[in-house]
Design an enzyme around this catalytic site. Sequence first.
Site, PDB file in Angstrom:
ATOM      1  N   ILE A 285       0.951  -1.306   0.061  1.00 13.89           N
ATOM      2  CA  ILE A 285       0.110   0.083  -0.064  1.00 13.89           C
ATOM      3  C   ILE A 285       0.921   1.291   0.104  1.00 13.89           C
ATOM      4  O   ILE A 285       1.735   1.316   0.856  1.00 13.89           O
ATOM      5  CB  ILE A 285      -0.969   0.074   1.189  1.00 13.89           C
ATOM      6  N   CYS A 286       0.756   2.120  -0.856  1.00 11.81           N
ATOM      7  CA  CYS A 286       1.443   3.273  -0.987  1.00 11.81           C
ATOM      8  C   CYS A 286       0.512   4.480  -0.174  1.00 11.81           C
ATOM      9  O   CYS A 286      -0.215   5.266  -0.959  1.00 11.81           O
ATOM     10  CB  CYS A 286       1.760   3.854  -2.348  1.00 11.81           C
ATOM     11  N   LEU A 287       0.712   4.498   0.946  1.00 13.31           N
ATOM     12  CA  LEU A 287       0.065   5.491   1.900  1.00 13.31           C
ATOM     13  C   LEU A 287       1.311   6.071   3.019  1.00 13.31           C
ATOM     14  O   LEU A 287       1.685   5.381   3.543  1.00 13.31           O
ATOM     15  CB  LEU A 287      -1.146   4.592   2.675  1.00 13.31           C
TER      16      LEU A 287
END
Length: 161
Positions: free
Chosen positions: A98-100
């Site tokens: 997840i790119c967060l």
Amino acid sequence: MSSSGAPSRKTLSKIATNRLQKELVEWQMNPPTGFKHKVTDNLQRWIIEVIGAPGTLYANDTYQLQVDFPEHYPMESPQVIFLHPAPLHPHIYSNGHICLDILYDSWSPAMTVSSICISILSMLSSSTEKQRPTDNDRYVKNCKNGRSPKETRWWFHDDKV
């Protein structure tokens, strides 16, 4: 993808254990809407069911998050990934990474598992299209051998999807 990318398992510190026990009690008394903690005997790894919010692209879709806590949680962020199948989203790779920003550079010890979950649900809910990141194939290929998403140098540039 049950354990791929899992951080090396060191025993949780006393601070981490106390904090996680406190968070678990709080979760049981006041779980965030749209999430269910799957009870296990492993405090260091939580499996959380995510239910897509009504009125969104992911309404009633169900996914699973795997949250692995490091020895020095909450001073260090947990590793959070979606188990297979990961949702189709411009910031979620097919391997579950997840790119967060809050999972990496913007992590704060004041954050909790509940606040992480709410941020992930917000990210899903605000999406306008179901698709993989444009660099999905290249990224996943480079993540062979179970590389942790925490080893990635993320470029947080797009919060409008």
